[in-house]
Enzyme design. Structure first.
Site, PDB file in Angstrom:
ATOM      1  N   LYS A 191       0.816  -1.208   0.000  1.00 48.44           N
ATOM      2  CA  LYS A 191       0.000   0.000   0.000  1.00 48.44           C
ATOM      3  C   LYS A 191       0.862   1.278   0.000  1.00 48.44           C
ATOM      4  O   LYS A 191       0.432   2.322  -0.466  1.00 48.44           O
ATOM      5  CB  LYS A 191      -0.924   0.025   1.224  1.00 48.44           C
ATOM      6  CG  LYS A 191      -1.771  -1.217   1.467  1.00 48.44           C
ATOM      7  CD  LYS A 191      -2.845  -1.410   0.421  1.00 48.44           C
ATOM      8  CE  LYS A 191      -3.986  -2.294   0.882  1.00 48.44           C
ATOM      9  NZ  LYS A 191      -3.636  -3.719   1.032  1.00 48.44           N
TER      10      LYS A 191
HETATM   11  C1  LIG Z   1      -4.350  -4.887   0.647  1.00 47.78           C
HETATM   12  C2  LIG Z   1      -3.563  -6.117   0.525  1.00 47.78           C
HETATM   13  C3  LIG Z   1      -3.874  -7.103  -0.422  1.00 47.78           C
HETATM   14  C4  LIG Z   1      -5.071  -7.002  -1.333  1.00 47.78           C
HETATM   15  O1  LIG Z   1      -4.940  -5.961  -2.273  1.00 47.78           O
HETATM   16  P1  LIG Z   1      -6.241  -5.391  -3.030  1.00 47.78           P
HETATM   17  O2  LIG Z   1      -5.754  -4.214  -3.799  1.00 47.78           O
HETATM   18  O3  LIG Z   1      -7.184  -4.990  -1.929  1.00 47.78           O
HETATM   19  O4  LIG Z   1      -6.794  -6.464  -3.854  1.00 47.78           O
HETATM   20  C5  LIG Z   1      -3.041  -8.203  -0.509  1.00 47.78           C
HETATM   21  N1  LIG Z   1      -1.982  -8.351   0.312  1.00 47.78           N
HETATM   22  C6  LIG Z   1      -1.661  -7.425   1.238  1.00 47.78           C
HETATM   23  C7  LIG Z   1      -0.493  -7.665   2.121  1.00 47.78           C
HETATM   24  C8  LIG Z   1      -2.431  -6.280   1.380  1.00 47.78           C
HETATM   25  O5  LIG Z   1      -2.111  -5.366   2.293  1.00 47.78           O
END
Ligand SMILES: *Cc1c(COP(=O)(O)O)cnc(C)c1O
Length: 510
Positions: A126
């Site tokens: 993120k």
């Molecule tokens: C948010 C997240 C996901 C999923 O990603 P999306 O964009 O919501 O599909 C997968 N792995 C981790 C570690 C995350 O933080």
């Protein structure tokens, strides 16, 4: 480039700065680009010799056309400057890039490369978007002449919350409130959030799951009364969830960057098709890969990997999206999601931008928690996507085998990705290079990872577990996670899901 709502493409089109500041379309739809810009293979080749920051500008400028190249450059430099890329987990490919593609399986004629997306301050992918979003917003406020300040509302399944807090703490003219499921995140994720410093931040646990948090936030966005009250205080609401275009567009970059890394390392030739696997929850990260493919990145299949909450696997198989099912808490909690918001953007593009049709589907989802797409659309999606899920035991086995065989440590989410990638390869015999989005540091989920490695953890706290994992693997503990041990808890608020709007108004008034 202008942006329109998935539910009303004839409505008012926004500039990218407006779209980023606003977050969600006024009619509840998601903002999407009016068309998808194209990139030539020559341009992709040129990325080879660029730093990540410069690659980012090349991709971003195709979408954020109202920002100057200087503004994009400034944002990218500030965002990716601090990524901790000094750890020792680089096996095959040397690189100084914040999101390098790392080849792990050194078999002849078979490339499996992990795009390590978790070298940012909060150790999950993120950061790739949330370190740059505050700069795009700050510049956007000036650019649009917006007089109100921004209040960011964020629902988190664990990782977005901290990444957003880290990006927006003490940002100019901005406040941020984060809602997390009080019992639905890992201990480390929770500590990361409740120790967040900054004059402009608020962190609140909600008695419910991620979908409750996300629905609560969406409700506040569409509440005219709240909007009026905030307007009077010169406050504009926005979002840092992947429903915000500003969250998605920086994620498109690293798929191009990873391809350029493979070119640079002569693993592939320009134009060669690759497959991409993404461990998926809210459908944000994989949607970014979809945009990359539509722009011209040579991608054969997008592989949507789910955990035991496999609403998306079922959807791609049956054409029926049905959230009416038992919600499980898994060892990959950031993917424990039953409403994958960004799917709406995919359906919009693949239905031939039929916003009336999308509106109808989303109304059905709201009313009954369910919708079915038509056969034509289902067929189109099957051509582009392969969807599967990984069970809990399989996921753990994958972590253990990957570590034992390759001495490469992956977290539970990435392991869901790898498990599904292998299922795909086994089922289809497809040997094209496989890029896998590696979405978090294993240290964010140390109990499950140790458990997968069959190391007893009884009686240990999270820090002792991290140290144990470090001792066994000698993979460095990310700095940000180490620092948590001494951090003070600053946010202890817990609320009912019905109380979320009240909490927002109180916070806004302070
Ligand atoms: C948010 C997240 C996901 C999923 O990603 P999306 O964009 O919501 O599909 C997968 N792995 C981790 C570690 C995350 O933080």
């Amino acid at each position: 480039m202008k942006y329109v709502s998935t539910r009303n493409k004839k409505g008012k089109a926004l500039t990218s700065a407006e779209a980023i500041l606003q977050g969600l379309a006024k009619d509840g739809g998601l903002l999407v680009p009016e068309n998808i810009p194209q990139i030539k293979i020559e341009e992709i080749k040129n990325l080879k010799n660029m730093r990540y920051e410069d690659r980012a500008v090349e991709i971003l400028k195709k979408y954020l056309t109202d920002y100057t190249e200087e503004e994009l450059k400034e944002s990218a430099e500030l965002a990716y400057n601090y990524f901790d890329i000094t750890d020792r987990m680089r096996l095959a490919i040397k690189s100084d890039k914040p999101a390098e593609a790392k080849k792990i399986e050194p078999e002849k004629n078979k490339v499996t490369a992990f795009i390590e997306l978790w070298h940012g301050p909060t150790s999950a992918f993120k950061d790739m978007a949330l370190q740059i979003l505050p700069h795009l917003m700050r510049i956007g406020l000036k650019k649009t002449g917006e007089e109100r300040d921004i209040l960011i509302l964020t629902a988190t399944s664990g990782d977005t919350g901290k990444a957003a807090l880290s990006g927006f703490a003490d940002a100019e003219r901005t406040k941020i409130a984060v809602f997390y499921p009080s019992e639905g995140v890992s201990e480390i994720q929770k500590l990361q959030m409740i120790t967040q410093t900054g004059k402009n931040v608020k962190v609140i646990g909600v008695k419910g799951n991620f979908d409750d948090c996300q629905n609560g936030v969406k409700k506040i966005f569409s509440d005219e009364e709240i909007k009026k009250k905030l307007d009077a205080q010169k406050i504009k609401l926005s979002s840092a969830n992947s429903i915000n275009w500003g969250r998605l567009v920086p994620q498109i970059v690293y798929y191009f960057s990873a391809y350029a890394d493979l070119l640079d390392n002569e693993e592939i030739n320009a134009g060669d098709l690759v497959n991409i696997t993404v461990p998926t929850g809210n459908f944000g990260n994989i949607l970014a890969a979809y945009y990359a493919k539509r722009m011209g990145l040579p991608v054969e299949k997008l592989i949507c990997a789910s955990n035991i909450n496999h609403v998306l696997t079922d959807f791609f198989e049956s054409g029926i999206y049905d959230r009416n099912r038992t919600f499980f808490r898994s060892i990959s909690p950031s993917m424990d999601i039953l409403i994958s918001s960004n799917l709406e953007r995919l359906l919009y593009h693949e239905s031939g931008e039929d916003s009336e049709y999308i509106k109808k589907l989303m109304n059905e989802l709201n009313a009954s928690g369910k919708y079915e797409i038509n056969k034509d659309l289902k067929k189109k999606l099957k051509k582009i996507f392969y969807a599967e899920y990984a069970g809990e035991e399989e996921t753990k086995t994958t972590i253990r085998e990957m570590y034992n065989d390759m001495k490469y440590l992956i977290d539970t989410h990435t392991a869901v990705g790898l498990t599904v990638a292998r299922k795909y390869q086994k089922k289809t015999g497809d040997k094209k290079p496989m890029l896998i989005a590696s979405t978090a540091s294993a240290y964010k989920f140390a109990p499950a990872v140790l458990n997968a490695l069959q190391i007893p953890i009884e009686g240990m706290n999270e820090f002792e577990m991290a140290e144990k994992l470090n001792k066994i693997t000698s993979v460095e503990i990310p700095k940000g996670l180490k620092a948590l041990k001494k951090a003070k808890v600053l946010h202890e608020d817990i609320c009912e899901k019905e109380e979320m709007s009240e909490r927002v108004l109180t916070f806004a008034g302070n």
